[in-house]
Motif scaffolding. Sequence first.
Motif, PDB file in Angstrom:
ATOM      1  N   LEU A 602      87.393  61.777 -28.585  1.00 45.19           N
ATOM      2  CA  LEU A 602      86.142  62.497 -29.331  1.00 45.19           C
ATOM      3  C   LEU A 602      85.507  63.710 -28.609  1.00 45.19           C
ATOM      4  O   LEU A 602      85.228  64.681 -28.997  1.00 45.19           O
ATOM      5  CB  LEU A 602      85.232  61.748 -30.156  1.00 45.19           C
ATOM      6  CG  LEU A 602      84.061  62.021 -30.757  1.00 45.19           C
ATOM      7  CD1 LEU A 602      84.521  63.058 -32.075  1.00 45.19           C
ATOM      8  CD2 LEU A 602      83.034  60.774 -31.234  1.00 45.19           C
ATOM      9  N   THR A 603      84.837  63.144 -27.541  1.00 48.47           N
ATOM     10  CA  THR A 603      84.370  63.827 -26.483  1.00 48.47           C
ATOM     11  C   THR A 603      84.080  63.207 -25.282  1.00 48.47           C
ATOM     12  O   THR A 603      84.749  61.844 -24.932  1.00 48.47           O
ATOM     13  CB  THR A 603      82.818  63.983 -27.123  1.00 48.47           C
ATOM     14  OG1 THR A 603      82.259  64.634 -26.011  1.00 48.47           O
ATOM     15  CG2 THR A 603      82.080  62.735 -27.003  1.00 48.47           C
ATOM     16  N   ALA A 604      83.859  63.949 -24.158  1.00 48.46           N
ATOM     17  CA  ALA A 604      83.816  63.318 -22.720  1.00 48.46           C
ATOM     18  C   ALA A 604      82.535  63.877 -22.013  1.00 48.46           C
ATOM     19  O   ALA A 604      82.225  65.239 -22.372  1.00 48.46           O
ATOM     20  CB  ALA A 604      85.088  63.618 -22.059  1.00 48.46           C
ATOM     21  N   ALA A 616      77.212  58.612 -34.574  1.00 52.29           N
ATOM     22  CA  ALA A 616      77.313  58.477 -36.076  1.00 52.29           C
ATOM     23  C   ALA A 616      78.796  58.822 -36.482  1.00 52.29           C
ATOM     24  O   ALA A 616      79.707  59.183 -35.810  1.00 52.29           O
ATOM     25  CB  ALA A 616      76.440  59.858 -36.514  1.00 52.29           C
ATOM     26  N   SER A 617      79.044  58.053 -37.338  1.00 50.45           N
ATOM     27  CA  SER A 617      80.430  57.799 -38.092  1.00 50.45           C
ATOM     28  C   SER A 617      80.694  58.745 -39.242  1.00 50.45           C
ATOM     29  O   SER A 617      79.691  59.223 -39.814  1.00 50.45           O
ATOM     30  CB  SER A 617      80.736  56.207 -38.548  1.00 50.45           C
ATOM     31  OG  SER A 617      80.197  56.074 -39.480  1.00 50.45           O
ATOM     32  N   THR A 618      81.661  59.037 -39.641  1.00 51.54           N
ATOM     33  CA  THR A 618      82.276  60.097 -40.681  1.00 51.54           C
ATOM     34  C   THR A 618      81.358  59.274 -41.963  1.00 51.54           C
ATOM     35  O   THR A 618      80.840  60.322 -42.863  1.00 51.54           O
ATOM     36  CB  THR A 618      83.642  60.041 -41.102  1.00 51.54           C
ATOM     37  OG1 THR A 618      84.309  59.789 -39.687  1.00 51.54           O
ATOM     38  CG2 THR A 618      84.051  61.184 -41.666  1.00 51.54           C
ATOM     39  N   ALA A 619      81.308  58.116 -42.255  1.00 44.94           N
ATOM     40  CA  ALA A 619      80.665  57.665 -43.485  1.00 44.94           C
ATOM     41  C   ALA A 619      79.140  58.008 -43.447  1.00 44.94           C
ATOM     42  O   ALA A 619      78.777  57.386 -44.563  1.00 44.94           O
ATOM     43  CB  ALA A 619      81.360  56.231 -43.917  1.00 44.94           C
ATOM     44  N   GLY A 620      78.621  58.180 -42.545  1.00 43.52           N
ATOM     45  CA  GLY A 620      77.157  58.267 -42.394  1.00 43.52           C
ATOM     46  C   GLY A 620      76.308  57.238 -41.846  1.00 43.52           C
ATOM     47  O   GLY A 620      75.257  56.949 -41.965  1.00 43.52           O
ATOM     48  N   TYR A 621      76.995  56.413 -41.201  1.00 43.01           N
ATOM     49  CA  TYR A 621      76.298  55.298 -40.259  1.00 43.01           C
ATOM     50  C   TYR A 621      76.060  55.625 -38.927  1.00 43.01           C
ATOM     51  O   TYR A 621      76.961  56.703 -38.468  1.00 43.01           O
ATOM     52  CB  TYR A 621      77.278  53.932 -40.459  1.00 43.01           C
ATOM     53  CG  TYR A 621      77.089  53.341 -41.885  1.00 43.01           C
ATOM     54  CD1 TYR A 621      76.327  52.480 -42.119  1.00 43.01           C
ATOM     55  CD2 TYR A 621      78.143  53.728 -42.598  1.00 43.01           C
ATOM     56  CE1 TYR A 621      76.217  51.978 -43.463  1.00 43.01           C
ATOM     57  CE2 TYR A 621      78.044  53.097 -43.881  1.00 43.01           C
ATOM     58  CZ  TYR A 621      77.276  52.196 -44.293  1.00 43.01           C
ATOM     59  OH  TYR A 621      77.179  51.723 -45.561  1.00 43.01           O
ATOM     60  N   THR A 649      84.471  57.207 -35.697  1.00 42.65           N
ATOM     61  CA  THR A 649      83.296  57.731 -35.081  1.00 42.65           C
ATOM     62  C   THR A 649      83.370  59.403 -34.938  1.00 42.65           C
ATOM     63  O   THR A 649      84.547  59.793 -34.572  1.00 42.65           O
ATOM     64  CB  THR A 649      83.063  57.142 -33.481  1.00 42.65           C
ATOM     65  OG1 THR A 649      83.390  55.912 -33.483  1.00 42.65           O
ATOM     66  CG2 THR A 649      81.934  57.537 -32.776  1.00 42.65           C
ATOM     67  N   LYS A 650      82.466  59.883 -35.197  1.00 44.42           N
ATOM     68  CA  LYS A 650      82.602  61.475 -35.251  1.00 44.42           C
ATOM     69  C   LYS A 650      81.744  62.225 -34.444  1.00 44.42           C
ATOM     70  O   LYS A 650      81.955  63.281 -33.816  1.00 44.42           O
ATOM     71  CB  LYS A 650      82.037  62.037 -36.847  1.00 44.42           C
ATOM     72  CG  LYS A 650      82.505  63.329 -37.099  1.00 44.42           C
ATOM     73  CD  LYS A 650      82.737  63.681 -38.382  1.00 44.42           C
ATOM     74  CE  LYS A 650      82.966  65.230 -38.603  1.00 44.42           C
ATOM     75  NZ  LYS A 650      82.971  65.902 -39.988  1.00 44.42           N
ATOM     76  N   LEU A 651      80.313  61.717 -34.142  1.00 40.40           N
ATOM     77  CA  LEU A 651      79.426  62.704 -33.513  1.00 40.40           C
ATOM     78  C   LEU A 651      78.665  61.662 -32.380  1.00 40.40           C
ATOM     79  O   LEU A 651      78.456  60.439 -32.699  1.00 40.40           O
ATOM     80  CB  LEU A 651      78.495  63.212 -34.484  1.00 40.40           C
ATOM     81  CG  LEU A 651      78.528  63.887 -35.409  1.00 40.40           C
ATOM     82  CD1 LEU A 651      77.644  64.310 -36.376  1.00 40.40           C
ATOM     83  CD2 LEU A 651      79.205  65.290 -34.752  1.00 40.40           C
ATOM     84  N   VAL A 652      78.599  62.307 -31.418  1.00 41.50           N
ATOM     85  CA  VAL A 652      77.908  61.742 -30.023  1.00 41.50           C
ATOM     86  C   VAL A 652      76.759  62.876 -29.801  1.00 41.50           C
ATOM     87  O   VAL A 652      77.002  63.975 -29.127  1.00 41.50           O
ATOM     88  CB  VAL A 652      78.781  61.452 -28.973  1.00 41.50           C
ATOM     89  CG1 VAL A 652      77.637  60.801 -27.726  1.00 41.50           C
ATOM     90  CG2 VAL A 652      79.761  60.349 -29.399  1.00 41.50           C
ATOM     91  N   VAL A 653      75.512  62.531 -29.942  1.00 36.29           N
ATOM     92  CA  VAL A 653      74.590  63.428 -29.578  1.00 36.29           C
ATOM     93  C   VAL A 653      73.418  62.884 -28.865  1.00 36.29           C
ATOM     94  O   VAL A 653      72.871  61.587 -28.980  1.00 36.29           O
ATOM     95  CB  VAL A 653      73.731  64.454 -30.786  1.00 36.29           C
ATOM     96  CG1 VAL A 653      74.893  65.264 -31.452  1.00 36.29           C
ATOM     97  CG2 VAL A 653      73.250  63.372 -31.764  1.00 36.29           C
ATOM     98  N   PRO A 654      72.530  63.764 -27.933  1.00 37.83           N
ATOM     99  CA  PRO A 654      71.490  62.966 -26.805  1.00 37.83           C
ATOM    100  C   PRO A 654      70.270  62.689 -27.834  1.00 37.83           C
ATOM    101  O   PRO A 654      69.888  63.370 -29.039  1.00 37.83           O
ATOM    102  CB  PRO A 654      71.152  64.149 -26.134  1.00 37.83           C
ATOM    103  CG  PRO A 654      72.418  65.032 -26.181  1.00 37.83           C
ATOM    104  CD  PRO A 654      72.981  64.938 -27.440  1.00 37.83           C
TER     105      PRO A 654
END
Length: 751
Positions: A602-604, A616-621, A649-654
Amino acid sequence: MGQNLTPPSGDGGDHILPVDLKAALEERYLAYALSTIMHRALPDVRDGLKPVHRRIIHAMSEMGIRPNSAFKKCARIVGDVIGKFHPHGDQSVYDALVRLAQDFSQRYPLVDGQGNFGNIDGDNAAAYRYTEARMTDVAALLLEGIDQDAVDFRPTYNEEDDEPVVMPGAFPNLLANGTSGIAVGMATSIPPHNAHELCDAALHLIKHPDATIEKLVDFIPGPDLPTGGIIIDNRESIIEAYKTGRGGFRVRAKWETEDLGRGGYQIIVTEIPFQVQKSRLIEKIAELLIARKLPLLEDVRDESAEDVRMVLVPKNRTVDATLLMESLFRLTELENRFPLNMNVLSMGRVPKVMSLKDVLTEWLAHRKDVLVRRSRFRLAAIDRRLEILGGLLVAYLNIDEVIRIIREEDEPKPVMMERWSLTDIQVEAILNMRLRALRKLEEFEIRTEHENLSKEKAEIEALLASDEMQWKTVAWEIQEVKKKFAKATPLGRRRTQFAEAPDADVEAIQQAMIEKEPVTIVVSQKGWIRALKGHISDTSTLTFKEGDGPKIAFLAQTTDKLLLVTTGGKVFTLGADKLPGGRGHGEPIRIMVDMENDQDILTAFVHDPQRKLILASTAGYGFVVAEPEMVANTRKGKQIMNVAMPDETKLVVPATGDHVAIVGENRKMLVFPLAQLPEMSRGKGVRLQRYKDGGISDIKCFAMDTGLSWEDSAGRSFTRNKDELLEWLGDRATAGRAVPKGFPRSGKFAG
């Protein structure tokens, strides 16, 4: 002629007997295994010697090469050993002899060598025709009483001579000199110890036979290695090792810093771990230096003469000496583990792993046995002499009659035996007496000798009758040995010290082992990774495999840790220094870590232990996680977010600021306080936003005071302050309102 040249008659059968292969192999292998265990690799607990060493010392004893006699050529000793006692290769016997003479191999050498007997750099000894040897006092102690029936003898391999089954062993040789050997299905490894301490422990054990190992460790705190060094194990683990007879000791080199003036310094290593070859150690450090694995070290030099002196030059004067040494201890044999496996032949017959107390107890029992046997031997000798003295006394008192019988009788022996009722031995002694012995003084001397011997006989009989006296005598003998090898003597001084390993920061040590250089990490869409040298801002010129393209590129240092997050919620950790170089297309990440096939990267990013992230996951959790919780030190990685297909898992943000803005694929936006998100180290998370259909599009953390900003596709910036965001402000897990005017079509906060 006499020689029959005709072939023997017969049916031409060659007398072959069928044998079961399994049985034949078992029988032969068992015989081999037993001979290796009993007659080659394992030492006897009583004298601490393997057969080859025992035979070398016995051969030297037979040749009369004592500590105070002249040196003799090693070729003669080796020849005698292999000719009479040990039918093996001359080189193997000479190697064993050489080891017994090396003061860096043996704590208390048994052989005093003259000539080149090798050195700590691993150079070989000169050939046996050039070197000479004799016994040391230690070897003489091991032999003490061997001619007084102290031990059993057995025939040698060709039954021409006899050899001792075990040495009398007045010196605690097994523990003092240690040993190592590999037999069949078992091995032995015992480090050397201090003789003074062993004697103290043995004396305590005589007084208190039920002493605990803990008490014995008060006397013997640990091994005392010939090459010194520092043992960094704690007392508990040392006690445990001595209790079970199995364990190990971590030994470190002894070092100090030498001031060069003006703030500069160098490190001097003065003692290296036991059985480490100095030249090989320096080569290894030099190899690591060339491979740039030791960024804190500038150079290594060997300035040793008689004493060890290794010089380590730090990169610059600001380098922390402890940190530099810790990185060297990890990578080189400057720290070494010496195994303890007290597998020895108990009573010379049974191989078993023994505790420290068992070993000392058996040695003491052997010493008592030797004392009793020597006393009995001496008693028999006294009885024989007393008998002769009795006969001589009779002769003196009747000297004229004795002379008459000898002159006049054809057979004087039976006449004398009958006349004074003497024994055969007594008459023989009288008949063999010299005329010179007829002096007047002789009678007085005979009476004195008779008196002294009678007194000694009474003492020995008392000793043999009393267990307590026997132990007293054994203790006195051990006291004498202790005096000879006391810590006050140069040979007896303790060489190995004890210390706790300094608590160095593990992170800092790992950093110290990697050269810090800038790199650019590139991950492709198909999951290939590489690290290009230097910081490259424009990565558009990079080439990829056909059908592949760039996915993520970021700047890092070789000392950084990289975190890779997959769509399955797993996190993997890679060292930036371990990545393939920039030539070519790199390597697939799947080779480096155990990633599931249905998941993608997804990211590095570079690991920052101070930071927190929102997953955050696609389904909004989603939930907040602290970055140190995400680090995984194995190939398997660490499951952080629990998701099940089709959810990913869709997003990783600070996680910065105090509020979270979230946008769904339905273009509805919700703003809620960051405090409403739980911090977890693993889980599914809580609902962030409610959707009828579709899932999450983007998420952003911000501080309400500065407002929420985004960029549209044209690159224009928009910012909304607290008042303007009021209609979107709500609680977590509500649906939200349609996005504000000017929000990007992509549904992302950045164009």
